[in-house]
Motif scaffolding. Structure first.
Motif, PDB file in Angstrom:
ATOM      1  N   ASP A 159      -0.377  -7.710   2.284  1.00  6.53           N
ATOM      2  CA  ASP A 159       0.174  -6.351   2.194  1.00  6.53           C
ATOM      3  C   ASP A 159       1.508  -6.312   1.450  1.00  6.53           C
ATOM      4  O   ASP A 159       1.740  -5.418   0.621  1.00  6.53           O
ATOM      5  CB  ASP A 159       0.368  -5.764   3.592  1.00  6.53           C
ATOM      6  N   TRP A 160       2.395  -7.217   1.785  1.00  6.89           N
ATOM      7  CA  TRP A 160       3.730  -7.199   1.173  1.00  6.89           C
ATOM      8  C   TRP A 160       3.669  -7.331  -0.349  1.00  6.89           C
ATOM      9  O   TRP A 160       4.253  -6.510  -1.071  1.00  6.89           O
ATOM     10  CB  TRP A 160       4.592  -8.278   1.805  1.00  6.89           C
ATOM     11  N   PRO A 161       2.937  -8.334  -0.888  1.00  7.21           N
ATOM     12  CA  PRO A 161       2.867  -8.448  -2.355  1.00  7.21           C
ATOM     13  C   PRO A 161       2.221  -7.245  -3.022  1.00  7.21           C
ATOM     14  O   PRO A 161       2.447  -6.996  -4.210  1.00  7.21           O
ATOM     15  CB  PRO A 161       2.011  -9.708  -2.561  1.00  7.21           C
ATOM     16  N   LYS A 162       1.415  -6.480  -2.284  1.00  5.64           N
ATOM     17  CA  LYS A 162       0.768  -5.310  -2.882  1.00  5.64           C
ATOM     18  C   LYS A 162       1.666  -4.075  -2.871  1.00  5.64           C
ATOM     19  O   LYS A 162       1.340  -3.070  -3.500  1.00  5.64           O
ATOM     20  CB  LYS A 162      -0.547  -5.003  -2.156  1.00  5.64           C
ATOM     21  N   THR A 163       2.766  -4.130  -2.138  1.00 10.26           N
ATOM     22  CA  THR A 163       3.649  -2.966  -2.053  1.00 10.26           C
ATOM     23  C   THR A 163       4.932  -3.127  -2.852  1.00 10.26           C
ATOM     24  O   THR A 163       5.576  -2.129  -3.187  1.00 10.26           O
ATOM     25  CB  THR A 163       4.015  -2.666  -0.589  1.00 10.26           C
ATOM     26  N   GLU A 164       5.323  -4.356  -3.163  1.00 11.57           N
ATOM     27  CA  GLU A 164       6.512  -4.583  -3.981  1.00 11.57           C
ATOM     28  C   GLU A 164       6.487  -6.013  -4.497  1.00 11.57           C
ATOM     29  O   GLU A 164       5.817  -6.883  -3.920  1.00 11.57           O
ATOM     30  CB  GLU A 164       7.788  -4.342  -3.165  1.00 11.57           C
ATOM     31  N   PRO A 165       7.203  -6.283  -5.602  1.00 11.61           N
ATOM     32  CA  PRO A 165       7.224  -7.652  -6.143  1.00 11.61           C
ATOM     33  C   PRO A 165       7.864  -8.619  -5.153  1.00 11.61           C
ATOM     34  O   PRO A 165       8.963  -8.393  -4.679  1.00 11.61           O
ATOM     35  CB  PRO A 165       8.067  -7.506  -7.414  1.00 11.61           C
ATOM     36  N   VAL A 166       7.164  -9.696  -4.847  1.00  9.10           N
ATOM     37  CA  VAL A 166       7.684 -10.691  -3.917  1.00  9.10           C
ATOM     38  C   VAL A 166       7.122 -12.057  -4.281  1.00  9.10           C
ATOM     39  O   VAL A 166       5.935 -12.196  -4.595  1.00  9.10           O
ATOM     40  CB  VAL A 166       7.336 -10.316  -2.457  1.00  9.10           C
ATOM     41  N   GLU A 167       7.969 -13.063  -4.264  1.00  6.85           N
ATOM     42  CA  GLU A 167       7.561 -14.414  -4.636  1.00  6.85           C
ATOM     43  C   GLU A 167       6.984 -15.154  -3.427  1.00  6.85           C
ATOM     44  O   GLU A 167       7.386 -14.893  -2.283  1.00  6.85           O
ATOM     45  CB  GLU A 167       8.765 -15.200  -5.168  1.00  6.85           C
ATOM     46  N   PRO A 168       6.040 -16.078  -3.650  1.00  2.41           N
ATOM     47  CA  PRO A 168       5.477 -16.868  -2.546  1.00  2.41           C
ATOM     48  C   PRO A 168       6.545 -17.579  -1.715  1.00  2.41           C
ATOM     49  O   PRO A 168       6.430 -17.679  -0.490  1.00  2.41           O
ATOM     50  CB  PRO A 168       4.563 -17.875  -3.257  1.00  2.41           C
ATOM     51  N   GLN A 169       7.604 -18.044  -2.370  1.00  2.24           N
ATOM     52  CA  GLN A 169       8.669 -18.726  -1.629  1.00  2.24           C
ATOM     53  C   GLN A 169       9.378 -17.758  -0.681  1.00  2.24           C
ATOM     54  O   GLN A 169       9.763 -18.139   0.427  1.00  2.24           O
ATOM     55  CB  GLN A 169       9.670 -19.339  -2.605  1.00  2.24           C
ATOM     56  N   THR A 170       9.529 -16.513  -1.099  1.00  2.41           N
ATOM     57  CA  THR A 170      10.159 -15.504  -0.242  1.00  2.41           C
ATOM     58  C   THR A 170       9.311 -15.260   0.998  1.00  2.41           C
ATOM     59  O   THR A 170       9.827 -15.074   2.105  1.00  2.41           O
ATOM     60  CB  THR A 170      10.360 -14.194  -1.017  1.00  2.41           C
ATOM     61  N   ILE A 171       8.004 -15.256   0.827  1.00  2.87           N
ATOM     62  CA  ILE A 171       7.094 -15.075   1.965  1.00  2.87           C
ATOM     63  C   ILE A 171       7.224 -16.243   2.931  1.00  2.87           C
ATOM     64  O   ILE A 171       7.225 -16.054   4.157  1.00  2.87           O
ATOM     65  CB  ILE A 171       5.645 -14.931   1.464  1.00  2.87           C
ATOM     66  N   ARG A 172       7.363 -17.444   2.409  1.00  2.23           N
ATOM     67  CA  ARG A 172       7.555 -18.613   3.286  1.00  2.23           C
ATOM     68  C   ARG A 172       8.868 -18.501   4.051  1.00  2.23           C
ATOM     69  O   ARG A 172       8.932 -18.816   5.252  1.00  2.23           O
ATOM     70  CB  ARG A 172       7.523 -19.903   2.452  1.00  2.23           C
ATOM     71  N   HIS A 173       9.912 -18.026   3.381  1.00  4.41           N
ATOM     72  CA  HIS A 173      11.197 -17.811   4.067  1.00  4.41           C
ATOM     73  C   HIS A 173      11.051 -16.762   5.168  1.00  4.41           C
ATOM     74  O   HIS A 173      11.626 -16.899   6.263  1.00  4.41           O
ATOM     75  CB  HIS A 173      12.267 -17.364   3.065  1.00  4.41           C
ATOM     76  N   GLY A 212     -18.093  18.631  -1.123  1.00  2.25           N
ATOM     77  CA  GLY A 212     -17.210  17.977  -0.157  1.00  2.25           C
ATOM     78  C   GLY A 212     -15.824  18.586  -0.172  1.00  2.25           C
ATOM     79  O   GLY A 212     -15.276  18.884  -1.241  1.00  2.25           O
ATOM     80  N   THR A 213     -15.244  18.766   0.990  1.00  2.99           N
ATOM     81  CA  THR A 213     -13.902  19.359   1.089  1.00  2.99           C
ATOM     82  C   THR A 213     -12.880  18.414   1.722  1.00  2.99           C
ATOM     83  O   THR A 213     -11.680  18.718   1.696  1.00  2.99           O
ATOM     84  CB  THR A 213     -13.943  20.659   1.919  1.00  2.99           C
ATOM     85  N   HIS A 214     -13.342  17.312   2.317  1.00  3.82           N
ATOM     86  CA  HIS A 214     -12.429  16.388   2.992  1.00  3.82           C
ATOM     87  C   HIS A 214     -12.710  14.951   2.555  1.00  3.82           C
ATOM     88  O   HIS A 214     -13.876  14.502   2.570  1.00  3.82           O
ATOM     89  CB  HIS A 214     -12.567  16.497   4.515  1.00  3.82           C
ATOM     90  N   LEU A 215     -11.646  14.247   2.197  1.00  3.90           N
ATOM     91  CA  LEU A 215     -11.747  12.858   1.769  1.00  3.90           C
ATOM     92  C   LEU A 215     -10.780  12.017   2.594  1.00  3.90           C
ATOM     93  O   LEU A 215      -9.603  12.370   2.731  1.00  3.90           O
ATOM     94  CB  LEU A 215     -11.410  12.733   0.279  1.00  3.90           C
ATOM     95  N   PHE A 216     -11.261  10.907   3.130  1.00  6.72           N
ATOM     96  CA  PHE A 216     -10.451  10.024   3.969  1.00  6.72           C
ATOM     97  C   PHE A 216     -10.379   8.656   3.306  1.00  6.72           C
ATOM     98  O   PHE A 216     -11.403   7.964   3.180  1.00  6.72           O
ATOM     99  CB  PHE A 216     -11.058   9.936   5.365  1.00  6.72           C
ATOM    100  N   LEU A 217      -9.188   8.269   2.884  1.00 11.52           N
ATOM    101  CA  LEU A 217      -8.975   7.032   2.134  1.00 11.52           C
ATOM    102  C   LEU A 217      -8.246   6.019   3.013  1.00 11.52           C
ATOM    103  O   LEU A 217      -7.173   6.314   3.537  1.00 11.52           O
ATOM    104  CB  LEU A 217      -8.168   7.307   0.870  1.00 11.52           C
ATOM    105  N   ASP A 218      -8.825   4.847   3.142  1.00 10.69           N
ATOM    106  CA  ASP A 218      -8.275   3.802   4.007  1.00 10.69           C
ATOM    107  C   ASP A 218      -7.671   2.688   3.166  1.00 10.69           C
ATOM    108  O   ASP A 218      -8.227   2.309   2.122  1.00 10.69           O
ATOM    109  CB  ASP A 218      -9.404   3.244   4.884  1.00 10.69           C
ATOM    110  N   GLU A 219      -6.540   2.142   3.624  1.00  9.08           N
ATOM    111  CA  GLU A 219      -5.893   0.982   2.989  1.00  9.08           C
ATOM    112  C   GLU A 219      -5.576   1.242   1.513  1.00  9.08           C
ATOM    113  O   GLU A 219      -5.926   0.455   0.631  1.00  9.08           O
ATOM    114  CB  GLU A 219      -6.793  -0.263   3.123  1.00  9.08           C
ATOM    115  N   VAL A 220      -4.861   2.326   1.226  1.00  8.66           N
ATOM    116  CA  VAL A 220      -4.622   2.695  -0.170  1.00  8.66           C
ATOM    117  C   VAL A 220      -3.776   1.669  -0.917  1.00  8.66           C
ATOM    118  O   VAL A 220      -3.846   1.572  -2.145  1.00  8.66           O
ATOM    119  CB  VAL A 220      -3.958   4.088  -0.282  1.00  8.66           C
ATOM    120  N   HIS A 221      -2.971   0.896  -0.180  1.00  7.66           N
ATOM    121  CA  HIS A 221      -2.082  -0.043  -0.858  1.00  7.66           C
ATOM    122  C   HIS A 221      -2.825  -1.147  -1.597  1.00  7.66           C
ATOM    123  O   HIS A 221      -2.217  -1.887  -2.379  1.00  7.66           O
ATOM    124  CB  HIS A 221      -1.090  -0.657   0.135  1.00  7.66           C
ATOM    125  N   PHE A 222      -4.142  -1.266  -1.364  1.00 15.01           N
ATOM    126  CA  PHE A 222      -4.916  -2.277  -2.084  1.00 15.01           C
ATOM    127  C   PHE A 222      -5.165  -1.882  -3.539  1.00 15.01           C
ATOM    128  O   PHE A 222      -5.581  -2.716  -4.338  1.00 15.01           O
ATOM    129  CB  PHE A 222      -6.248  -2.545  -1.376  1.00 15.01           C
TER     130      PHE A 222
END
Length: 402
Positions: free
Chosen positions: A230-244, A93-103
């Motif tokens: 998505d947001w919690p997987k990319t940087e530290p974020v508290e549930p209360q911040t998400i509600r805000h 194989g010479t080509h690899l396609f990766l989807d949703e890497v932030h998970f």
């Protein structure tokens, strides 16, 4: 990794590839340079990143043995993803396609290792627009070509809906030849304003074609996934911040754009100014809001924005039962020009300064040049107008920039 799981991965890849349509292609696909060994495609949820990957796979010869791997599978760790890639390379194989890497928690290190360990492997990947690829562990910015896939333009919507296919029009050509362009488009479609109204409501995301009446609920669900997943997987974020953040979106979608009083906004939400600005800029990166900088665009971290808009007109319709018409017009204008790569800012007079040169007022049929009189390179973008004249252009035509 055992052969049974590898067989399952390859079977999923083949099924996804076989079910991918090729009749419509995003304009970004034709502008991309696919030769770099590492390519990132970031963008909001639902804009077609996965389809773009799979369509690229279909253009490759069988000898490339391209493999698609979605990293949002809960049973796949970064170590196992590396093992799949290693098996893929060692078996031709010479080509690899990766989807949703932030998970994957260690996605940056995984991509760095794959790039460095397998010199003959070409990798293209997608991820949330919230990702900071140049500030993350395993900095990838020097190794890769990066692209952002925005929502559909009005031009792309007409193509995707099967109405007509047109070429993009660069801004300088649009400004100088808008009358001829508008006449040519109207000559093929007959009418344009009903299609434009439909686009403003539900045309910016490709899933509108299958969603039908459920489009609004699906778009809100996608926005909630951005905040909750998505947001919690990319940087530290508290549930209360998400509600805000969710409350902030609702408040701002219902307001008329103006120089924001960030302190008052933060006080009403119960957050301090620093946290409020952090939320604003995260929502901007996610494509849920669009922050217009004041004056000439500046690279200043967490500066108070000149004005705040919804990310696009579809989101505005989803969040507000009856959006303010003026705000809706400006939201469309901003979203189309920003996605086409133009730099916009909030000028002392007029609505938008584009590329530090062109001055625009956006409004309805009664809008005049009064506010920008005698300003050089000044234009009106007018709603409910089929064709324009001189420096008075129909608003819908700015949807043909990309």
């Amino acid at each position: 990794m055992d052969s049974t799981r590898l067989d399952r991965i390859h079977a999923i890849s083949e099924r996804r590839l076989a079910s991918t349509p090729t009749v419509f292609r995003r304009s970004l696909a034709d502008r991309m340079d696919w030769t770099p060994r590492l390519i990132s495609i970031l963008g909001p949820r639902g804009v077609g990143k996965t389809t773009l990957l799979l369509q690229r796979m279909k253009t490759l010869p069988p000898s490339a043995a391209p493999l698609y791997l979605s990293l949002d599978n809960i049973w796949l760790s970064d170590r196992e993803a590396y093992e799949v890639a290693e098996h893929h390379v060692t078996h031709g194989g010479t080509h690899l396609f990766l989807d949703e890497v932030h998970f994957l928690e260690g996605w940056q290190t995984l991509l760095k290792n794959l790039h460095d360990d397998f010199p003959r492997l070409s990798i293209a990947y997608t991820g949330s627009s919230l990702l900071r690829i140049d500030a993350a562990a395993g900095d990838l910015s020097r190794r890769q070509a990066s692209y952002r896939l925005p929502p559909l333009s009005f031009r792309e919507y007409l193509d995707f809906a099967g109405l007509a296919r047109f070429d993009p029009i660069p801004l300088p050509r649009l400004l100088s030849g808008h009358v001829s362009f508008a006449r040519a488009i109207l000559g093929r479609l007959g009418v344009i304003l009903p299609h434009f109204e439909a686009y403003l409501r539900h045309g910016a995301y490709p899933f509108f074609r299958d969603a039908g009446p459920a489009f609004r609920d699906m778009l809100l669900a996608a926005a909630n996934q951005v905040l909750d997943s998505d947001w919690p997987k990319t940087e530290p974020v508290e549930p209360q911040t998400i509600r805000h953040a969710r409350r902030m979106m609702a408040v701002l979608a219902a307001s008329v754009p103006q120089t924001p009083n960030v302190t008052a906004l933060c006080r009403s939400l119960g957050v301090d100014r620093k946290q409020g600005l952090r939320i604003l800029y995260a929502l901007d990166r996610a494509g849920l809001l669009a922050l217009l900088p004041p004056g000439k665009p500046k690279l200043k971290t967490l500066a108070t924005p000149g004005r705040i808009y919804c990310g696009d007109s579809n989101l505005m319709h989803a969040l507000v039962p009856r959006p303010d018409p003026g705000t809706l017009r400006e939201t469309f204008f901003l979203s189309q020009l920003a996605a086409a790569g133009h730099a916009l800012s909030s000028p002392p007079r007029g609505d938008f300064l584009v590329d530090s040169r062109y001055l625009f007022e956006v409004g309805g049929p009664s809008k005049t040049f009064k506010q920008i009189a005698d300003a050089p390179d000044s234009f009106l973008a007018i709603d409910d107008l089929e064709t324009g004249r001189a420096n008075r252009l129909p608003l819908w035509l700015f949807g043909f920039l990309y």
